[in-house]
Design an enzyme around this catalytic site. Structure first.
Site, PDB file in Angstrom:
ATOM      1  N   GLY A  33      10.175  -4.542  36.191  1.00 46.42           N
ATOM      2  CA  GLY A  33       9.803  -5.888  36.494  1.00 46.42           C
ATOM      3  C   GLY A  33       9.153  -6.020  37.767  1.00 46.42           C
ATOM      4  O   GLY A  33       9.921  -6.256  38.841  1.00 46.42           O
ATOM      5  N   TYR A  34       7.972  -6.275  38.214  1.00 48.83           N
ATOM      6  CA  TYR A  34       7.114  -6.305  39.200  1.00 48.83           C
ATOM      7  C   TYR A  34       6.757  -7.787  39.315  1.00 48.83           C
ATOM      8  O   TYR A  34       7.200  -8.504  40.072  1.00 48.83           O
ATOM      9  CB  TYR A  34       6.032  -5.414  39.449  1.00 48.83           C
ATOM     10  CG  TYR A  34       6.478  -3.986  40.048  1.00 48.83           C
ATOM     11  CD1 TYR A  34       7.903  -3.591  39.761  1.00 48.83           C
ATOM     12  CD2 TYR A  34       5.642  -3.076  40.715  1.00 48.83           C
ATOM     13  CE1 TYR A  34       8.453  -2.433  40.323  1.00 48.83           C
ATOM     14  CE2 TYR A  34       6.208  -2.021  41.325  1.00 48.83           C
ATOM     15  CZ  TYR A  34       7.635  -1.507  41.252  1.00 48.83           C
ATOM     16  OH  TYR A  34       7.968  -0.403  41.727  1.00 48.83           O
ATOM     17  N   GLU A  73       1.747   5.326  41.449  1.00 49.13           N
ATOM     18  CA  GLU A  73       1.248   5.085  40.142  1.00 49.13           C
ATOM     19  C   GLU A  73      -0.562   5.226  40.380  1.00 49.13           C
ATOM     20  O   GLU A  73      -1.147   5.800  39.430  1.00 49.13           O
ATOM     21  CB  GLU A  73       1.450   3.464  39.890  1.00 49.13           C
ATOM     22  CG  GLU A  73       0.852   3.047  38.607  1.00 49.13           C
ATOM     23  CD  GLU A  73       1.185   1.486  38.531  1.00 49.13           C
ATOM     24  OE1 GLU A  73       1.878   0.670  39.535  1.00 49.13           O
ATOM     25  OE2 GLU A  73       0.885   0.732  37.528  1.00 49.13           O
TER      26      GLU A  73
END
Lengths: 393, 379, 393, 379
Positions: free
Chosen positions: C133-134, C255
């Site tokens: 949840g970003y 990432e």
């Protein structure tokens, strides 16, 4: 109307046949073939002289200027016929000058009757060669930050400062020059002055370009005395004092319009068919040429649309900025491809076979296209702001 | 082999970088000889200094007085040459001709290599016969004549041909114009009779010759490698040259890019450093990305040649093409971002643009190599 | 050392031969073939189950994690051998999850021993499926401007807000979630919380993409009670309270590194040879493919250099941003060309011949590459600032 | 003819713009039929409204109930169709099939044109036989059979083929696969026996058919124009379609661009409207420039077709290629500048990208037309 034009065309054709010498019906092959006029001008040959004088008599150095200012007073339609007929026989321009291209339009728009009478006639007759003093070393894209200062001394100014990119300043007689006359107002503190380059304190230094040529100078002004008037009704500045930025902006727009229009012919032509004469063996280069030709022919359509719209006052007023941007980027690409197709021969800098390195020097010259007269970056800023109305642009 | 410099290579890079900046800089070499109108286009003194540094013979094997290094190491030196626009016969002599001479008889090696190692001799290579690189087609013919050969034909774009003590000439000894077989390489001395050089200055101030061979008599021992079997040697020499030109191109691009980012940090317009404008930032960041990719590719190509890897030819063409595209982008963005002063001869950025033009054309431009990549990939 | 590796390779090969069912040695053909684990996970078939369980026993769902956390404790060299041997037989990954890719690395770096013991083992065994949840609707590129707020209630927070782009939130068990816990400090007011998606007040809504798929959700938090601890030494947040941005930044970097590395294989391969199997008749398309192949093969070299440098800690720390930028732009171009070469067949959206429009849907999916995980624009900003050190960047 | 709209054309543009925005908008048409899974991919009701507006028969001559307008006028309507992504059979029926029928016998005209003018009939064109447009090669054969012909072969990418009452089919009646001569065009009714349609939905939600002709019997009076002399009619139909597709593409690009600039003025990130970021400003300004150029080219191409100008074919290909490149740029920049929400089905920008893909491919993508530009230019 159309009948009148037909008559004018016949008449023009006849006059050209009689007046334009054979030698003046060749493409211009380098600077030497251009006649710039001015106090120290010399004709390259008799033909050049004869052709210039014939045109001067007819007012054909500036065919669409009014007769009283040295022009021929041609209507736009007639002027177009003259252009077409001259192009038909490859006639060279009889006279080239920044007076015709730049100062003239400014005076026609902003000048007093006295200025028009005096300066325009001089320009039309090729008596005075003008140069343009706009940019300064610290003020390129941000022109309005210029610092050259004229101190008000009552009936004259004392001007100090330095201009750069003054075209042919070392051969020019007079300069039209942006001078700061009020340090407290950035935009409303600039005066568009006209003065003689032989004045004390004016000196020039040619700038050597990467192409090896030196068409531009640095121009230094060291306590140059510029009178405020050259006689009754002939002020030494165009427009009002401190309102020179209006004139400058007008001329910048005019310049971009001219670049957009004038450059069209070459830039909007396809390149592949020309280069294919020497053979294009490489299929990847052929593909690049095809992609270029698409862009060039498409830009040709845009050029036509642009001029059509200009004639009837359609089109966005900032559109010349778009034309300038697209046209100059295209022209750079054109010369990149010409160099690539030319291969190692096109790299030659001094050989006879390349007329002294013409392909390479022309290629390098085009790199200035997207810098002079407003950089591509400035053009994009203007489009973003004035056409797209993007915030904060 | 990892794609970064090992310890020895890093030392070489530091040495070459320091040397080239001090001795091979633009003021001291390129502008100096250019403004003098030098007929060589480079300085023989610097060439002797190259020898003292061990550069001239770095790819020559140790038995012949060289350092026996590979394409990776030559690439390190070439990147610095590119960065400083150092005019020198390094690429043609120490990389290309040395690669060809590697296949030569001991006699021939003994005749030419010592001069190269000592920085006394300069070599050139004569391959192209038209304005566009097309080494598949070799029309210059060498016909048997007594104990040797008689050379007839014309070559072009022979860089530093007029300064060269010896030219490596690719000629056809049998077969049709575009045949693989039937090529022979010759070491032609400068004083060969019936050879006419027409040297011209190029846009980057280097000199290149158009050469006519009008029945040039050559001894049999001028043959490099085998008669009719020169295609392999030629290909090896071209690969060496292309990988080297790619490394030099990385240097040219890097030099231009560094000048440009420096300028972005200095020049003010509209009350800001122009490097603050995001449009220029993004363009600079894009050039940076492309340049890093190009550099990696040039290193990889050199390593693959050193390893004699299977797809070396393909990656050499990829490197020449990629570097070509990226260096062009870097010099174009460089001149544009410099604005007006970028157009003046006084500033160096235009010199990078000129050098890129000539280097990019040498041994095949990116159109040539893109086509070659497709062919080598079977399409 | 090398000998040990050889032995490990032989052993691995033998184990794979014995443990990896034939059906698991096929390329993954769509979502259905991926095993994500989690409370509600179902195996597609016996082979998938057998393969997953065999790997779980060996610690091969996360081979380079320590044994005590459910991994196999392989050294980097051993892990590489395993990857190579799995690739050799086309073995599918036994378990995919954001727990493995994202939360795991964060916990390994920032987690307490208790968190590692608890959460990493769950992840390794495929028991809990996590989502991230970003982003929020108003906070995409400008992630730190996020507003989801957790009100401090002593031993718990009451969380309210909305997340977007939560991958598979509708199928996930737990979420790792950025929550603002101090409104007065932009960067130092965010906590990296972990909580159960079955908590009261959590709801999700799938987002339909232009590709027709819905791998992402909007996730709504409406008075969700999140305890501060899940037991002795197991805080409900990673790192410190209000210092979640450090964890988030670390994961963003991770990432980008992963995208840069992982994507390499496909992106760095040439395309022409594959497409040429069906013939490339058009020479302009062939040229475009050649230009692409140059870029792709060159990027492959860069990928190799990047990974080589990563191993020894060379290379600029912001380099993953450059790799992310270049790699994703390249991948978009790759799919553009695949679509062009595929012609009208590739336009099909539902046909059997295209397995339900795979070419078109994949092409559309790639358009997100340069948006997710930091847009290309943000990558360029970072390069300008951190690598080129341009002013004001 | 000046390259801007004259008074009548401006009126038509205003009418078409208003009509298409109100009746042909994305919500009302594209999404409506798509979400219903409509087998036609468009609404017949809208097609009848097109007829009421005079659009369906605008290029049909007045003797046959049409308005006798030209490509320029059709382009004006098509730009609005593109801008609103309005699904309709206008391009294939009212432009392409109408162009072919212009060469047909009075009988054939009488049979098909009234339905078109009234918006009752829909036509499709069957030219392509492989996934890439290549109309030079026609392999579908029509053999003489009694009083008529027997059609055998396969066509693909027949847009709205399954909805069409009549298909214009290009077939070979003599000669080799790639010959200019020997082509004949047929008007094949939907209920022809032995014709099998396999309709598939495309990325833009339109429908296109793969069609098999397995000995389809046709009367002699189904021939459009002359037997064996169909190449000229085919070329004319293709030019009409390509110029029309270029105009529609300008609309697609313009619609996407306007959405994007609007978004730049609304979306905030980092405390600023994203339209304030100079990098995005410059990219938007570049798209604007390209779009204006593309629009001018599409108008010019249509005018040249109307004037039957010498180089019309060349400029039609230039227009199709240029618009193709520019529309692609506009939709790509559009999706990227929208960021995450641009990837969602909920926002319209992705629909523009999908439509661009299909439209760009139709009648030759920019690779096809770039190659054609080179060929027509003699290189």
């Amino acid at each position: 109307m159309a009948q009148d034009l037909d008559a004018f065309r016949a008449e023009t054709r006849e006059w050209l046949e009689a007046s334009c010498p054979e030698e003046m019906r060749q493409p211009v092959d380098g600077e030497g073939d251009v006649y710039w006029g001015g106090r120290n001008a010399e004709f390259k040959n008799e033909a050049q002289k004869a052709w210039f004088e014939a045109c001067r008599e007819k007012g054909y150095t500036v065919p669409d200027w009014p007769k009283e200012y040295g022009g021929a007073g041609l209507s736009p339609a007639e002027a177009k016929v003259l252009r077409q007929e001259m192009a038909r026989i490859n006639a060279r321009p009889p006279l080239s000058s920044f007076g015709i291209w730049m100062l003239g339009p400014a005076l026609l728009h902003f000048g007093t009757e006295g200025q028009k009478q005096h300066f325009l006639n001089e320009i039309a007759r090729g008596e005075i060669r003008w140069c343009q003093g706009y940019s300064e070393p610290g003020s390129g894209s941000d022109l309005v930050s210029m610092q050259t200062f004229g101190e008000d001394k009552g009936d004259h100014w004392i001007v100090n400062g330095q201009k750069i990119w003054t075209s042919y300043a070392d051969e020019a007689d007079w300069i039209f020059c942006l001078v700061r006359t009020d340090k407290n107002d950035k935009y409303r503190g600039i005066t568009f002055m006209l003065f003689d380059m032989t004045n004390d304190g004016v000196s020039t230094k040619p700038i050597k370009l990467i192409s090896g040529n030196s068409p531009f100078c640095e121009t230094f002004m060291d306590d140059v005395k510029v009178p405020k008037s050259y006689g009754e009704g002939i002020p030494a500045y165009v427009g009002e004092i401190n309102r020179g930025w209006d004139v400058a902006k007008y001329l910048l727009g005019h310049e971009r319009e001219m670049i957009s229009g004038a450059g069209n012919k070459e830039r909007s032509g396809s390149l592949g068919p020309k280069l294919a004469r020497n053979g294009i063996d490489n299929p990847v280069l052929r593909a690049a040429l095809a992609e270029y030709d698409i862009d060039a022919l498409a830009f040709g359509c845009m050029g036509e649309k642009f001029l059509d719209e200009l004639k009837v006052g359609k089109g966005h007023p900032a559109q010349p900025n778009m034309m300038k941007y697209a046209g100059t980027e295209l022209n750079k690409q054109r010369h990149e491809l010409m160099m690539s197709a030319g291969g190692s021969r096109a790299l030659e800098w001094e050989s006879e076979e390349t007329s002294g390195g013409t392909p390479a020097r022309s290629w390098l010259r085009t790199k200035a296209n997207s810098i002079e007269g407003g950089t591509s970056e400035v053009m994009l800023n203007v489009i973003a702001k004035r056409i797209l109305e993007l915030p904060g642009a | 082999m990892p794609l970064y410099l090992d310890e020895d290579q890093q030392m070489l890079a530091d040495t070459a970088s320091e040397f080239m900046a001090e001795q091979g800089g633009i003021e001291k070499q390129l502008r100096h000889w250019r403004d003098k109108g030098c007929k060589d286009g480079f300085g023989h003194g610097l060439w002797e200094q190259f020898a003292e540094m061990g550069f001239t013979g770095m790819m020559v094997d140790e038995d012949h007085g060289g350092l026996g290094m590979g394409h990776a190491e030559a690439g390190i030196v070439l990147e610095q040459i590119g960065r400083n626009l150092t005019p020198s016969p390094f690429l043609t002599s120490s990389v290309m001709a040395a690669s060809a001479l590697d296949a030569a008889s001991d006699d021939l090696k003994g005749r030419w290599l010592p001069g190269l190692v000592e920085g006394k001799s300069v070599f050139a290579v004569a391959v192209d016969e038209g304005p566009k690189h097309n080494p598949q087609s070799i029309k210059t013919r060498a016909e048997k004549s007594g104990n040797g050969f008689k050379l007839t034909g014309a070559k072009t774009f022979v860089v530093q041909g007029a300064s060269a003590d010896m030219l490596v000439v690719a000629a056809r000894t049998s077969g049709g114009d575009a045949d693989d077989d039937g090529i022979t390489l010759f070491a032609v001395p400068r004083d060969a009779a019936n050879m006419t050089q027409d040297p011209v200055r190029l846009v980057d101030s280097s000199m290149a010759s158009h050469i006519t061979f009008d029945g040039v008599e050559l001894d049999g021992d001028a043959v490099i490698g085998d008669v009719d079997g020169g295609r392999a040697v030629l290909n090896k020499m071209l690969s060496a040259g292309r990988a080297g030109a790619a490394s030099e191109g990385v240097g040219v691009a890097g030099g231009a890019f560094d000048m440009t980012t420096e300028y972005l940090k200095q020049r003010k317009q509209f009350g800001k450093l122009i490097g603050e404008f995001q449009a220029l930032q993004h363009r600079a960041a894009h050039v940076y990305s492309e340049l890093e990719i190009a550099r990696a590719t040039a290193i990889k190509a050199a390593q693959m040649l050193d390893e004699d890897a299977e797809k070396a030819d393909l990656i050499v063409s990829v490197a020449k093409a990629k570097v070509g595209k990226v260096a062009r982008l870097a010099v174009q963005e460089g001149v544009q971002m410099h604005g007006g002063i970028g157009m003046t001869d006084e500033y160096d950025i235009g010199l990078f643009m000129k050098r890129d033009r000539a280097l990019h054309e040498f041994l095949g431009d990116h159109y040539f190599h893109a086509d070659r990549v497709a062919r080598l990939s079977g399409y």
